[in-house]
Each structure stands twice: as C-alpha cells, then as structure tokens.
Scaffold this motif. Structure first.
Motif, short mmCIF file in Angstrom:
data_model
loop_
_atom_site.label_atom_id
_atom_site.label_comp_id
_atom_site.label_asym_id
_atom_site.label_seq_id
_atom_site.Cartn_x
_atom_site.Cartn_y
_atom_site.Cartn_z
N VAL A 1 -6.20 -3.33 5.75
CA VAL A 1 -5.00 -2.88 5.83
C VAL A 1 -4.14 -4.08 5.20
CG1 VAL A 1 -3.06 -2.12 7.19
CG2 VAL A 1 -5.15 -1.51 7.77
N ILE A 2 -3.38 -3.92 4.29
CA ILE A 2 -2.32 -4.80 3.56
C ILE A 2 -1.11 -4.48 3.79
CG2 ILE A 2 -1.77 -5.93 1.18
CD1 ILE A 2 -4.31 -4.47 0.05
N ILE A 3 -0.56 -5.59 4.88
CA ILE A 3 1.05 -5.35 5.01
C ILE A 3 1.73 -6.14 3.87
CG2 ILE A 3 2.41 -5.93 7.03
CD1 ILE A 3 -0.16 -4.56 7.70
N GLU B 1 1.91 1.42 -19.65
CA GLU B 1 0.37 1.96 -19.41
C GLU B 1 0.67 3.03 -18.35
OE1 GLU B 1 -1.06 -1.67 -17.63
OE2 GLU B 1 -1.93 -0.18 -15.89
N ASN B 2 -0.51 3.80 -18.51
CA ASN B 2 -0.73 5.07 -17.65
C ASN B 2 -0.61 4.69 -16.28
OD1 ASN B 2 -1.43 7.22 -16.26
ND2 ASN B 2 -2.99 7.89 -17.51
N SER B 3 0.18 4.94 -15.36
CA SER B 3 0.17 4.36 -13.99
C SER B 3 -0.64 5.25 -13.06
CB SER B 3 1.73 4.58 -13.48
OG SER B 3 2.31 5.67 -13.67
N ASN B 4 -1.20 6.32 -13.74
CA ASN B 4 -2.03 7.35 -12.88
C ASN B 4 -3.57 6.65 -12.63
OD1 ASN B 4 0.02 9.30 -12.44
ND2 ASN B 4 -0.55 10.27 -14.36
N TYR B 5 -3.51 5.86 -11.89
CA TYR B 5 -4.83 5.19 -11.55
C TYR B 5 -5.68 6.04 -10.25
CZ TYR B 5 -1.62 2.76 -8.44
OH TYR B 5 -0.77 2.58 -7.61
N ASN B 6 -6.85 5.82 -10.16
CA ASN B 6 -7.40 6.17 -9.12
C ASN B 6 -8.61 5.48 -8.66
OD1 ASN B 6 -8.60 8.08 -7.07
ND2 ASN B 6 -9.47 9.38 -8.30
N TYR B 7 -8.80 4.94 -7.27
CA TYR B 7 -9.54 3.91 -6.97
C TYR B 7 -10.43 4.62 -6.08
CZ TYR B 7 -6.83 0.71 -9.41
OH TYR B 7 -5.93 0.11 -10.36
N THR B 8 -11.78 4.83 -6.31
CA THR B 8 -12.61 5.46 -5.31
C THR B 8 -13.57 4.60 -4.82
OG1 THR B 8 -13.91 6.30 -7.09
CG2 THR B 8 -12.00 7.80 -6.38
N GLY B 9 -14.46 4.83 -3.94
CA GLY B 9 -15.83 4.29 -3.33
C GLY B 9 -15.68 4.22 -1.82
N SER B 10 -16.63 3.56 -1.33
CA SER B 10 -16.57 3.75 0.15
C SER B 10 -15.71 2.70 1.06
CB SER B 10 -18.35 3.56 0.64
OG SER B 10 -18.55 2.11 0.33
N TYR B 11 -15.30 1.78 0.19
CA TYR B 11 -14.31 0.89 0.92
C TYR B 11 -13.04 1.46 0.86
CZ TYR B 11 -12.15 -3.64 1.92
OH TYR B 11 -11.39 -4.64 2.26
N LYS B 12 -12.43 1.45 1.98
CA LYS B 12 -10.95 2.16 2.00
C LYS B 12 -9.91 1.09 2.38
CE LYS B 12 -12.42 6.39 0.93
NZ LYS B 12 -12.18 6.79 -0.04
N ARG B 13 -9.08 0.94 1.40
CA ARG B 13 -7.85 -0.10 1.71
C ARG B 13 -6.64 0.78 1.37
NH1 ARG B 13 -8.61 -3.01 -3.11
NH2 ARG B 13 -9.83 -4.45 -1.96
N ALA B 14 -5.77 0.28 2.54
CA ALA B 14 -4.38 0.97 2.54
C ALA B 14 -3.13 -0.19 2.68
CB ALA B 14 -4.17 1.80 3.60
N ILE B 15 -2.06 0.38 2.18
CA ILE B 15 -0.82 -0.75 2.26
C ILE B 15 0.05 -0.13 3.24
CG2 ILE B 15 1.08 -1.55 1.07
CD1 ILE B 15 -0.45 -1.14 -1.73
#
Length: 164
Positions: free
Chosen positions: A42-44, A2-16
């Motif tokens: 923040v996902i550790i 599958e295409n691995s170029n995904y883009n998640y947008t929105g006002s909720y900001k999550r980071a790893i």
C-alpha cells in the motif's frame, strides 16, 4: 501525449491510498491497516494540495504519515504534486483506495473515481469504510480542535502526537 490507458497485471497487488492527511487521523490509519491485509503493498501518497491551504507543511504531513505507519511492513509513503492518475502510472499500479465515512463522501468519491477512470479505463477504485468507532473522525475536525487548543490526541496516531 502518450496513451494513459495502462494495465499492470500479475500476482503482486499494489494500491495507492492518497489524501492530504492534514493531519493523518486514526480513521486514516484504520483504512491503511485494513488495506495492508488486502494488498501486498500500500503506497500512501500525500498530496501537496496547496489550494486547500493545509495547516501543516507538505514535508510535515509526509513525516506524520511515515511515523504513523512504521509498524506496517508493506506500506510505502510518498509525497506528490500531480494528478493521481499520473502518480498511479509512475508507480505502476491500477488500484486506488478511498475511504468513505458518510453518504456525502460517497458522492464526491464516486465523481473522482469516474473522473480518474475517464483518464485511464484500467484504473479501479476500491472504497473502504472505517470501523464504526472511527467513522466520525476527519482531518477537518482534528484541525478545528487543534486551532482552539482542544484535546485531539485521541484522534491521531500516538506517533503523530509525538512528532507534533
């Protein structure tokens, strides 16, 4: 594949924020705490990293990180054994946090950021530096001190010392 170029947008900001965390140090915790002021979540992600032959088991390292971050409401801890870009897709995030202590860290982290971006062009890497008082602390240093039965307790979060 599958295409691995995904883009998640929105006002909720999550980071790893990923790493081996063998063990988690006060330097890591410094980066995590500062990241929680920037991101909603923040996902550790604790890498299994068997090739690095960690001192502590994967399960124990996940336990250490959970213990060290109980005071942070917007942190989640997960273990993983995949490519970081695949974990980011699974967790629906396009932001990776990396810590930089020295120029030597930057060279490696820049290469990793570019490699991740080559797989997913929407993946962004944010680099944070620890505060000056924690800049010298690394898991490698802590492991060496532990191996030689030296005083290391001031270099890891207190809750991690309790878990040990």
């Amino acid at each position: 594949m599958e295409n691995s170029n995904y883009n998640y947008t929105g006002s909720y900001k999550r980071a790893i924020y990923s790493g081996t965390f063998d063990p988690i140090t006060i330097g890591h915790l410094d980066i995590i705490e500062r990241a929680t002021n920037i991101f909603d979540e923040v996902i550790i992600s604790v890498a299994k990293s068997e090739l690095k032959k960690p001192m502590f088991s994967h399960q124990k390292r996940v336990e250490f990180v959970k213990a060290a971050t109980t005071h942070l409401n917007n942190v989640r801890v997960v273990g993983f054994d995949t490519l970081l870009v695949d974990l980011a897709r699974e967790l629906k995030t396009n932001t990776i946090i990396r810590g930089l202590r020295a120029v030597s860290d930057f060279e490696f982290e820049l290469q990793m950021g570019y490699a991740n971006s080559s797989i997913n062009k929407n993946l962004e890497t944010v680099y944070l530096m620890p505060t000056l008082e924690h800049a010298f602390v690394s898991s490698t240093i802590v492991r060496e001190i532990i191996r030689f039965k030296g005083k290391f307790e001031h270099l890891v979060p207190k809750k991690v010392v309790e878990c040990m």
